[in-house]
Scaffold this active site. Structure first.
Site, short mmCIF file in Angstrom:
data_model
loop_
_atom_site.label_atom_id
_atom_site.label_comp_id
_atom_site.label_asym_id
_atom_site.label_seq_id
_atom_site.Cartn_x
_atom_site.Cartn_y
_atom_site.Cartn_z
N THR A 191 -42.12 -50.25 -0.34
CA THR A 191 -42.94 -49.15 -0.88
C THR A 191 -43.66 -50.20 -2.46
OG1 THR A 191 -42.53 -47.38 0.98
CG2 THR A 191 -43.72 -46.65 -1.17
N LYS A 220 -50.17 -46.45 3.12
CA LYS A 220 -48.63 -46.01 2.84
C LYS A 220 -48.27 -45.06 1.47
CE LYS A 220 -44.29 -44.82 2.86
NZ LYS A 220 -43.14 -45.02 2.30
N LEU A 256 -37.13 -53.65 -0.07
CA LEU A 256 -35.74 -53.95 -2.01
C LEU A 256 -37.24 -52.44 -2.36
CD1 LEU A 256 -36.42 -56.99 -2.59
CD2 LEU A 256 -34.53 -55.54 -2.16
N PRO A 257 -35.96 -51.26 -3.73
CA PRO A 257 -36.92 -50.49 -3.79
C PRO A 257 -37.39 -49.95 -4.43
CG PRO A 257 -34.04 -50.71 -4.11
CD PRO A 257 -34.52 -51.88 -3.81
#
Lengths: 300, 300, 300, 300
Positions: A95, A172, A64-65
């Site tokens: 992320t 990340k 998801l964004p």
């Protein structure tokens, strides 16, 4: 395995297709139902809500964004957490920052639902090719259980168990943060050197032969230097989002981070100047435009 | 060749000794006469002033702490410029900015004195070993004439003619500036990652396998990570001097350089905290101290 | 009026007491039930959840530590929004960002619940005295309806309707942001001046007589300069929270804000150095400590 | 008194004319001889070099663009220092750093020449009107001796003896530095507030009524807010020069100054964008342009 997948965008779409192609049983959901058309044609089933997506699944993946979307999908009305059975694993490949997963875990633990974070590197091209790099944070046993599903999406040699819950998110974000920092520092050094009269190719050669060498200078910056291509595989809106999350993580970790905070603002300046969809190399152009200097190597 | 050398410090001392050992005729000068004792015993001659040092020399080298010292030695009373004969070459191996050389050149041209800048990388150890890296800025013919002298001090494969006058200074400063920038960005990323719970060795491994890899992270940072050694081959006072010159050069080149200006301030903070003689890695310790976090890899 | 109040901390406690004292009918709630003891003794009623607090109320006020708490209290399980009847007004007096209110409004509109933001200035002392400054964002009609309740808490001459929804939050954050910026800039100027040898009183006198004069330099900085008191009416943890929200707001507004982002990091450095409870003037001490310079005016 | 004056630019020209008009005996010099035409016609005498300017003078004033010019005029060939007799006073009214004066003093002392720094505020208009503010650094006795000459140029009530040698330079630079800092911080706050939807007049009103009030926000910013006039009484090239000197002074004083260093870069960005001659308010326009937001109050 019985897999659920929520978030069928330009990353989640090809990732879920690869899961299906690897022979797993797949149920999908997205706020835009039309995003699922190809998957349904290929044999996936549709779920009407995050909650439904979780029903009877061994593993449910979210892609998801933003952390807010993750929180809403998990904890909102008809949320995924309410649909997961004891023994299921929720894998967040978005992320994000550890904070959201911590809120979910506080509620997931008593229900015997496992939580794993597994964000990826490799862009849409890697998603399609099934060659993503994946950083996994969570319990070792959970990592082992879901590894077959991850292998459908990523390069087996580059799927790494990097630590406990949240470690995947952190790794990340730190990779991206350092890369953006290299870009910002390198842009200044190249522009000053060239404006002071040094030949760009010679300057780069000397830097690469010095202790200041970097992957960025050796490889990634070449799209700008050779072709004036500021790339757009990683748009400025996305870069700004990731930098914002990285600076948020520094806040939560209690680390004052002046350089990182400045790099975020430089990226936000590039975004204001060149638009959301501009490429991740455009902060270099900020300096080129200001100084009327094109950083270009001679073509051979 | 008949060589003059001004500035017999911890760099200039061994550099001039290597020139002598290579068989050149050598005259030396320093504000501290005792710095010449070993050289005189080995066969060098003494000159009482910069001006005298220039008399009858083919090449005169300066190796001085700051641009101000260079200006004083060249242009002050009994200055070197007044001692050089037509056809001589002045080679400044100091870390400096193009501005001083430009002032000297304006006066040197009519006297048919050539000007070359040739700053070095490699620290005192490289100076002793005669293995310095040398970045030469100036006319190609002048570079060819002085190359035999340079080869007495540096590694022949790493003596580079990098451009016209000033290019040597610029390349040297940009290398250092970028390295300091890598240090500052990497320090934040490692500290945030570790404070957020990721194992340091795993974090570094992931960064090195990513597009954010750098020479700094692969090699130079290890003295801190493995041994808690903040090094001191390049003291903070010197690092701050070089950063100041690099930021000055950005000013002169008309390039706004936010990241570089911030990195200078971070180094100046480290200097205020740990003293002039502290090692060039100490900005990392600023974050370690603030967050009570030692960035150490487990010993094997 | 029938008023509900959620969040009975060191601000909300005295604020709700003043509402009760002004003769309004009051129901209160807090996650720490004991925080309500005094209010219940004085005649307030207890509600077991945010939802219950809303039942039958004309106005419900929230005074909570962070936007997250606001979101949870409004939208979580047994949340306030579910308890409010059509025609009721939710007034958020927390320091927050417009984003949360926008999420609530999207759901509140169809239920005919009005939303107003009304953050305050004036610290705990102002809360006790009922002399807070209040910045109100929302529809004019809603502002008029709740003004009697606001007058129980604030100085009538300093309760301002500053714009539509979110404007109150924004004004409050911008005031704090600019004040923190003044502190950081002034700290550098005073330290440089004194370290360069100028008498502090003379330096301040010249600055106050110049176009660089500010309220901060004239009045607020005196606690440090006269008494070495870094104050603690506004602890560093709180200052960092507000700075974080201000920088978040800049992000949402699409404004690159380098100075603000740096000021946040300086405050976070002070917090890491001196602790959460240290006073809001401590970033000045960072420079005093680094340079071994006490910025003190002579005592008369 | 017998006065010499070197540097007849847009400040020095009217300043020396006022000295002449006050009845002092005046000798002048400038690298551009034509700059003296009006003064010579009014009765001043011409000197062919800095050295000649000093001959037989009680007081010699310099008003020059940069510290480098000051050093050249004093210490270069045919320099002023060689022309001054024992008992004379050199008064530097340039905006400079203490460093140059210290070099001159080391040589001036043995010759019994006194050194005073006396930079000014008030722009060309103040220079013409003879109403400059003057900050004097030096010995009290020297200050008393030259005060009659200073009173020909400045407002007697605003000629201040601010400390020993260098204090005048320092005070002047710190005033400008703080003002530039206020501008940069205020520009961000106003832009964020307006972009977040608050009315500019209301935002300014709230800020002025708050502890974040400043002279800049109350008065100086109005040229932009009322008329879109970024002013140009203090061009960006000059502002950048002063900021550079202020940051240099912070270096020399051993004070890390992140905010100041960033403000310098923001000004240098404005200069690169809008040119050397643009007005000192243009850093505000950087944000207006980036965000497509004009910060304008409604006209009445």
């Amino acid at each position: 395995m019985r897999v659920g997948f929520i978030g069928l965008g330009h990353m989640g779409g090809p990732m879920s297709a690869n899961i299906l192609a690897a022979g797993h049983d797949l149920v999908v959901h997205d706020v835009r139902a039309e995003a699922a058309a190809g998957l349904l044609a290929a044999g996936a089933a549709w779920a009407g809500s995050p909650r439904e997506t979780g029903a009877g699944r061994d593993v449910v993946i979210t892609m998801l964004p933003t952390p807010r979307h993750v929180a809403d999908v998990l904890l909102g009305q008809d949320g995924l957490l309410d649909g997961l059975a004891p023994g299921a694993v929720w894998v967040d490949m978005s992320t994000s920052v550890p904070e959201v997963a911590e809120r979910v875990m506080a509620m997931a633990g008593p229900r015997h639902v496992a939580v794993v974070d597994a964000p990826v590197s490799g862009m849409a091209a890697g998603a399609k090719a099934g060659s993503l790099q994946i950083f996994v944070g969570g319990a070792a046993a959970d990592y082992q259980r879901i590894r077959p599903v991850l292998e459908a999406m990523g390069d087996p040699g580059r799927i790494l168990h990097v630590g406990g819950n949240g470690a995947g998110y952190t790794v990340k974000l730190m990779i991206n943060l350092l890369w953006f920092g290299h870009l910002a520092a390198t842009a200044e050094v190249l522009t000053v050197g060239v404006r002071a009269g040094v030949d760009l190719a010679m300057l780069r050669r000397c830097l690469l032969a010095s202790p200041a060498a970097s992957n960025f200078l050796e490889r990634d910056v070449l799209s700008v230097l050779e072709r004036g291509d500021y790339d757009d595989s990683f748009a400025l809106a996305l870069a700004c989002k990731d930098l914002g999350l990285a600076v948020d993580l520094a806040r939560q970790a209690g680390v004052p981070a002046e350089v990182s905070a400045l790099v975020e603002q430089i990226y936000r300046r590039a975004r204001a100047q060149y638009g959301d969809d501009g490429g991740e190399m455009l902060p270099i152009r900020l300096l080129e435009d200001l100084t009327a200097t094109a950083l270009r190597l001679p073509q051979e």
